[in-house]
Scaffold this motif. Structure first.
Motif, PDB file in Angstrom:
ATOM      1  N   UNK A 215      10.740 -34.238 -23.223  1.00 32.24           N
ATOM      2  CA  UNK A 215      11.393 -33.005 -23.667  1.00 32.24           C
ATOM      3  C   UNK A 215      10.853 -31.808 -22.877  1.00 32.24           C
ATOM      4  N   UNK A 216       9.546 -31.785 -22.645  1.00 36.01           N
ATOM      5  CA  UNK A 216       8.939 -30.690 -21.880  1.00 36.01           C
ATOM      6  C   UNK A 216       9.470 -30.606 -20.464  1.00 36.01           C
ATOM      7  N   UNK A 217       9.576 -31.759 -19.796  1.00 38.33           N
ATOM      8  CA  UNK A 217      10.126 -31.787 -18.435  1.00 38.33           C
ATOM      9  C   UNK A 217      11.566 -31.297 -18.450  1.00 38.33           C
ATOM     10  N   UNK A 218      12.351 -31.827 -19.376  1.00 34.03           N
ATOM     11  CA  UNK A 218      13.764 -31.444 -19.467  1.00 34.03           C
ATOM     12  C   UNK A 218      13.910 -29.935 -19.675  1.00 34.03           C
ATOM     13  N   UNK A 219      13.209 -29.389 -20.652  1.00 31.50           N
ATOM     14  CA  UNK A 219      13.356 -27.960 -20.980  1.00 31.50           C
ATOM     15  C   UNK A 219      12.822 -27.053 -19.874  1.00 31.50           C
ATOM     16  N   UNK A 220      11.697 -27.435 -19.266  1.00 31.57           N
ATOM     17  CA  UNK A 220      11.148 -26.632 -18.167  1.00 31.57           C
ATOM     18  C   UNK A 220      12.123 -26.569 -17.004  1.00 31.57           C
ATOM     19  N   UNK A 221      12.640 -27.728 -16.607  1.00 31.41           N
ATOM     20  CA  UNK A 221      13.566 -27.761 -15.474  1.00 31.41           C
ATOM     21  C   UNK A 221      14.869 -27.045 -15.814  1.00 31.41           C
ATOM     22  N   UNK A 222      15.363 -27.218 -17.026  1.00 37.35           N
ATOM     23  CA  UNK A 222      16.589 -26.539 -17.441  1.00 37.35           C
ATOM     24  C   UNK A 222      16.408 -25.022 -17.399  1.00 37.35           C
ATOM     25  N   UNK A 223      15.267 -24.549 -17.870  1.00 35.73           N
ATOM     26  CA  UNK A 223      14.971 -23.117 -17.854  1.00 35.73           C
ATOM     27  C   UNK A 223      14.966 -22.584 -16.417  1.00 35.73           C
ATOM     28  N   UNK A 224      14.305 -23.299 -15.515  1.00 35.53           N
ATOM     29  CA  UNK A 224      14.249 -22.867 -14.116  1.00 35.53           C
ATOM     30  C   UNK A 224      15.635 -22.928 -13.485  1.00 35.53           C
TER      31      UNK A 224
ATOM     32  N   UNK B 201       7.864 -39.144 -17.902  1.00 38.82           N
ATOM     33  CA  UNK B 201       8.160 -38.230 -16.790  1.00 38.82           C
ATOM     34  C   UNK B 201       9.507 -38.565 -16.155  1.00 38.82           C
ATOM     35  N   UNK B 202       9.700 -39.856 -15.877  1.00 33.38           N
ATOM     36  CA  UNK B 202      10.949 -40.299 -15.259  1.00 33.38           C
ATOM     37  C   UNK B 202      12.147 -39.920 -16.127  1.00 33.38           C
ATOM     38  N   UNK B 203      12.053 -40.162 -17.419  1.00 33.05           N
ATOM     39  CA  UNK B 203      13.179 -39.866 -18.307  1.00 33.05           C
ATOM     40  C   UNK B 203      13.429 -38.377 -18.457  1.00 33.05           C
ATOM     41  N   UNK B 204      12.367 -37.591 -18.521  1.00 33.31           N
ATOM     42  CA  UNK B 204      12.567 -36.140 -18.592  1.00 33.31           C
ATOM     43  C   UNK B 204      13.361 -35.638 -17.398  1.00 33.31           C
ATOM     44  N   UNK B 205      13.006 -36.139 -16.212  1.00 33.72           N
ATOM     45  CA  UNK B 205      13.739 -35.780 -14.999  1.00 33.72           C
ATOM     46  C   UNK B 205      15.156 -36.332 -14.994  1.00 33.72           C
ATOM     47  N   UNK B 206      15.303 -37.568 -15.441  1.00 32.23           N
ATOM     48  CA  UNK B 206      16.636 -38.188 -15.485  1.00 32.23           C
ATOM     49  C   UNK B 206      17.546 -37.458 -16.466  1.00 32.23           C
ATOM     50  N   UNK B 207      17.002 -37.096 -17.633  1.00 29.62           N
ATOM     51  CA  UNK B 207      17.812 -36.354 -18.612  1.00 29.62           C
ATOM     52  C   UNK B 207      18.287 -35.021 -18.015  1.00 29.62           C
ATOM     53  N   UNK B 208      17.385 -34.329 -17.341  1.00 32.77           N
ATOM     54  CA  UNK B 208      17.737 -33.023 -16.784  1.00 32.77           C
ATOM     55  C   UNK B 208      18.823 -33.141 -15.713  1.00 32.77           C
ATOM     56  N   UNK B 209      18.634 -34.067 -14.772  1.00 32.61           N
ATOM     57  CA  UNK B 209      19.628 -34.211 -13.709  1.00 32.61           C
ATOM     58  C   UNK B 209      20.949 -34.766 -14.234  1.00 32.61           C
ATOM     59  N   UNK B 210      20.896 -35.692 -15.197  1.00 29.00           N
ATOM     60  CA  UNK B 210      22.120 -36.230 -15.786  1.00 29.00           C
ATOM     61  C   UNK B 210      22.839 -35.146 -16.582  1.00 29.00           C
ATOM     62  N   UNK B 211      22.086 -34.345 -17.301  1.00 31.04           N
ATOM     63  CA  UNK B 211      22.681 -33.217 -18.038  1.00 31.04           C
ATOM     64  C   UNK B 211      23.429 -32.293 -17.077  1.00 31.04           C
ATOM     65  N   UNK B 212      22.808 -31.979 -15.941  1.00 26.61           N
ATOM     66  CA  UNK B 212      23.480 -31.156 -14.925  1.00 26.61           C
ATOM     67  C   UNK B 212      24.782 -31.812 -14.466  1.00 26.61           C
TER      68      UNK B 212
ATOM     69  N   UNK C 133      27.583 -29.363 -15.383  1.00 27.09           N
ATOM     70  CA  UNK C 133      27.894 -28.496 -14.232  1.00 27.09           C
ATOM     71  C   UNK C 133      28.699 -29.229 -13.160  1.00 27.09           C
ATOM     72  N   UNK C 134      28.637 -30.556 -13.169  1.00 33.35           N
ATOM     73  CA  UNK C 134      29.261 -31.422 -12.161  1.00 33.35           C
ATOM     74  C   UNK C 134      28.530 -31.368 -10.820  1.00 33.35           C
ATOM     75  N   UNK C 135      27.291 -30.930 -10.853  1.00 33.26           N
ATOM     76  CA  UNK C 135      26.370 -30.953  -9.714  1.00 33.26           C
ATOM     77  C   UNK C 135      24.971 -30.761 -10.281  1.00 33.26           C
ATOM     78  N   UNK C 136      23.968 -31.096  -9.467  1.00 31.24           N
ATOM     79  CA  UNK C 136      22.579 -30.891  -9.859  1.00 31.24           C
ATOM     80  C   UNK C 136      22.064 -29.663  -9.119  1.00 31.24           C
ATOM     81  N   UNK C 137      21.400 -28.778  -9.841  1.00 31.96           N
ATOM     82  CA  UNK C 137      20.812 -27.586  -9.231  1.00 31.96           C
ATOM     83  C   UNK C 137      19.455 -27.967  -8.652  1.00 31.96           C
ATOM     84  N   UNK C 138      19.327 -27.867  -7.342  1.00 36.86           N
ATOM     85  CA  UNK C 138      18.057 -28.070  -6.651  1.00 36.86           C
ATOM     86  C   UNK C 138      17.586 -26.708  -6.168  1.00 36.86           C
ATOM     87  N   UNK C 139      16.247 -26.534  -6.033  1.00 33.83           N
ATOM     88  CA  UNK C 139      15.775 -25.177  -5.754  1.00 33.83           C
ATOM     89  C   UNK C 139      14.463 -25.061  -4.994  1.00 33.83           C
TER      90      UNK C 139
END
Length: 150
Positions: free
Chosen positions: A8-17, A93-104, A108-114
């Motif tokens: 959840x922390x990984x997901x929320x941090x990345x989503x916020x950024x 860690x893997x799932x937090x990242x996967x949730x964030x990118x899958x959510x995007x 959004x129909x794309x992943x935000x990289x930065x």
């Protein structure tokens, strides 16, 4: 429970950024961070790693969703395992990242990289990541190392 909190922390941090990047940066605009050691740059990745499958973003989205669901099932199965902290941490860690990118991909129909690195090789310099990407890579490494734990 703490492992779920890592996800959840990984997901929320990345989503916020990602939300901040979307509001504050224009695509391609570059800003140096940490004395030029990192580059902050908004990029919309419509495919998978390195834009693979960019023209088949629906298929990439479905594949991402199915893999995320499968890894979630594996993660839940590890809850009853004693020990295996490195494996569980890696999965989290893997799932937090996967949730964030899958959510995007779903919203959004794309992943935000930065973030990218100012290396001399121009092809490598153009590769743009997000925190989720790093968590997926680190998580996968931890899972492999954790699979050797007794």
């Amino acid at each position: 429970m703490r492992y779920a909190l890592i996800s959840v922390g990984v997901f929320l941090t990345d989503l916020f950024i990602k939300n901040g990047i979307e509001k504050q940066k224009t695509e391609g605009e570059t800003e140096e961070l940490m004395g030029g050691r990192l580059l902050l740059r908004k990029y919309h990745n419509k495919g998978a790693v390195l834009d693979l499958g960019e023209k088949k973003s629906g298929l990439i989205c479905l594949f991402s969703l199915l893999l995320t669901i499968a890894m979630t099932v594996v993660f839940v199965c590890t809850f009853s395992m004693k020990g295996s902290r490195l494996l569980k941490s890696g999965l989290a860690l893997l799932l937090g990242g996967a949730y964030s990118n899958t959510y995007d991909r779903l919203t959004r129909h794309y992943v935000v990289d930065y973030v990218s690195f100012p290396v001399k090789n121009e092809k490598l310099r153009r590769i743009v990541f997000n925190i989720s990407d790093f968590c997926i890579m680190i998580g996968a490494l931890c899972m492999v190392l954790g699979s050797f734990e007794k």
